[in-house]
Design a protein around this motif. Structure first.
Motif, short mmCIF file in Angstrom:
data_model
loop_
_atom_site.label_atom_id
_atom_site.label_comp_id
_atom_site.label_asym_id
_atom_site.label_seq_id
_atom_site.Cartn_x
_atom_site.Cartn_y
_atom_site.Cartn_z
N GLU A 134 11.67 51.59 29.66
CA GLU A 134 11.83 52.28 30.95
C GLU A 134 12.46 53.66 30.80
N LEU A 135 12.46 54.19 29.58
CA LEU A 135 13.13 55.48 29.34
C LEU A 135 12.22 56.69 29.50
N ASN A 136 10.99 56.49 29.87
CA ASN A 136 10.09 57.64 30.07
C ASN A 136 10.66 58.58 31.12
N GLY A 137 10.81 59.85 30.77
CA GLY A 137 11.35 60.85 31.69
C GLY A 137 12.86 60.82 31.84
N CYS A 138 13.52 59.88 31.19
CA CYS A 138 14.97 59.76 31.30
C CYS A 138 15.67 60.70 30.31
N ARG A 139 16.93 60.94 30.59
CA ARG A 139 17.75 61.81 29.75
C ARG A 139 18.26 61.01 28.54
N VAL A 140 17.89 61.44 27.35
CA VAL A 140 18.31 60.78 26.12
C VAL A 140 19.08 61.79 25.28
N ARG A 141 20.33 61.49 24.99
CA ARG A 141 21.16 62.39 24.19
C ARG A 141 20.93 62.09 22.71
N LEU A 142 20.62 63.12 21.96
CA LEU A 142 20.35 62.99 20.53
C LEU A 142 21.54 63.48 19.72
N THR A 143 21.93 62.73 18.71
CA THR A 143 23.01 63.16 17.84
C THR A 143 22.62 64.46 17.14
N SER A 144 23.59 65.32 16.93
CA SER A 144 23.37 66.55 16.16
C SER A 144 23.76 66.36 14.70
N VAL B 238 17.13 61.42 14.40
CA VAL B 238 16.47 62.01 15.57
C VAL B 238 14.96 61.93 15.42
N THR B 239 14.47 62.28 14.23
CA THR B 239 13.02 62.21 13.98
C THR B 239 12.52 60.78 14.12
N LEU B 240 13.25 59.84 13.55
CA LEU B 240 12.85 58.43 13.65
C LEU B 240 12.80 57.98 15.10
N LEU B 241 13.81 58.32 15.88
CA LEU B 241 13.81 57.92 17.28
C LEU B 241 12.62 58.52 18.02
N HIS C 162 8.06 59.73 26.85
CA HIS C 162 8.42 61.14 26.73
C HIS C 162 9.68 61.41 27.54
N PRO C 163 10.84 61.11 26.95
CA PRO C 163 12.11 61.34 27.63
C PRO C 163 12.46 62.83 27.67
N GLU C 164 13.54 63.13 28.36
CA GLU C 164 14.14 64.46 28.33
C GLU C 164 15.26 64.43 27.29
N TYR C 165 15.09 65.18 26.21
CA TYR C 165 16.07 65.14 25.12
C TYR C 165 17.13 66.22 25.33
N VAL C 166 18.38 65.85 25.10
CA VAL C 166 19.49 66.79 25.05
C VAL C 166 20.26 66.49 23.77
N THR C 167 21.07 67.44 23.32
CA THR C 167 21.75 67.29 22.05
C THR C 167 23.26 67.18 22.24
N GLY C 168 23.88 66.34 21.45
CA GLY C 168 25.33 66.19 21.45
C GLY C 168 25.74 65.37 20.26
N ASP D 32 25.19 59.62 30.53
CA ASP D 32 24.01 59.45 29.70
C ASP D 32 23.24 58.20 30.12
N GLU D 33 21.93 58.36 30.31
CA GLU D 33 21.08 57.18 30.51
C GLU D 33 20.82 56.48 29.20
N ALA D 34 20.81 57.26 28.12
CA ALA D 34 20.65 56.71 26.78
C ALA D 34 21.16 57.73 25.78
N CYS D 35 21.62 57.26 24.64
CA CYS D 35 22.09 58.18 23.60
C CYS D 35 21.87 57.57 22.23
N LEU D 36 21.58 58.44 21.28
CA LEU D 36 21.43 58.05 19.88
C LEU D 36 22.71 58.41 19.15
N LEU D 37 23.34 57.41 18.54
CA LEU D 37 24.55 57.62 17.77
C LEU D 37 24.32 57.13 16.34
N ILE D 38 25.00 57.79 15.40
CA ILE D 38 24.88 57.39 14.00
C ILE D 38 26.26 57.24 13.37
#
Length: 272
Positions: free
Chosen positions: A93-103, A109-112, A123-129, A136-142
């Motif tokens: 359900e993340l299509n069009g949602c804001r997804v924060r990508l780790t910097s 990031v490429t894998l996600l 096709h989410p809306e990607y932001v960086t942090g 955040d609706e979703a975020c990628l953390l490492i």
């Protein structure tokens, strides 16, 4: 001449570096530079460092300048625990949602993006942090941040990227590769490099035999906000052997990244 090594101060890299901590002076021909994978990738590109267990995508960005260790990588069996997508709703359900990508890691990031866009058609809306934020609706953390977020339970859903990849392709994912600048293969540096890599492999074996003692040394320098039991259990899912299966997986990752236009083309891999 000094061999400059990019040291990543994440728990995942403790087996690589614990044996050198507090003894750097014993290795006068080796210098360590600390930083997350993203910083080490920059260092490899600009020549600041000669080698690092950095994000595997870095090799594909300038393959003619590097070789990969043929024996060591950072991988997992299904889950990796320290590379995760945290979300307030199911991943579908993340299509069009804001997804924060780790910097901190271009590989993650490429894998996600490959998983979301190619696998799921999203096709989410990607932001960086770096860290998760309250809205955040979703975020990628490492790394250690992901391990700490596992313990907080602030998100309704979490997805281990290593598991998602293996469920899709039946192969363990290679998050980090020992990327070595060809400059380090010169007659002057090669003996130092060979000795260093041999010592690193010995350090991994030492870590396996006495992880608690090795972690005492590591956590004294790089503390984390995690229970010790969680830290020690983490290493049950990690595997540092660069097997043929993992080399196949890395090649497939490069192929998909090239198809998405993230890298110019699938690189030919040279090994050391």
């Amino acid at each position: 001449m000094t061999l400059r090594v990019g040291r990543i101060p994440f728990l995942v890299c403790a087996p690589f570096f614990h044996d050198f901590l507090g003894r750097e002076g014993d290795f006068g021909d080796v210098a360590f530079l600390d930083g997350p994978p993203s910083v080490q990738c920059v260092g490899l590109m600009d020549g600041t460092i000669h080698l690092s267990p950095a994000s595997s995508i870095a090799f594909a960005q300038k393959p003619d300048a590097f070789v990969l260790s043929s024996s060591l990588c950072t991988s997992c069996s299904f889950e990796v625990r320290s590379v995760k997508l945290f979300a307030q709703r199911p991943i579908e359900e993340l299509n069009g949602c804001r997804v924060r990508l780790t910097s901190q890691s271009k590989t993650s990031v490429t894998l996600l993006r490959i998983l979301l866009e190619m696998r799921l058609g999203l096709h989410p809306e990607y932001v960086t942090g770096i860290a998760a934020e309250a809205d955040d609706e979703a975020c990628l953390l490492i790394g250690d941040l992901a391990l700490e977020e596992n313990e907080r339970h602030r998100f309704a859903y979490s997805y281990d990227l290593g598991t998602l990849w293996q469920n899709w392709h039946g192969l363990p994912f290679v998050f980090g590769a020992w990327i070595i600048a060809k400059e380090a293969l010169s007659p002057t540096l090669r003996p130092v490099l060979e000795s260093y890599m041999q010592r690193t492999e010995q350090g991994i074996e030492t870590f396996k035999k006495a992880p608690s003692q090795a972690l005492d040394r590591w956590l004294a320098k790089y503390p984390v906000n995690l229970p010790r039991t969680v830290v020690e259990d983490y290493y049950r899912v990690l595997d540092y052997r660069f097997t043929d299966e993992r080399k196949k997986s890395l090649s497939l990752f490069y192929e998909l990244a090239a198809k998405m236009g993230i890298i110019a083309s699938k690189p030919a891999i040279e090994y050391f």
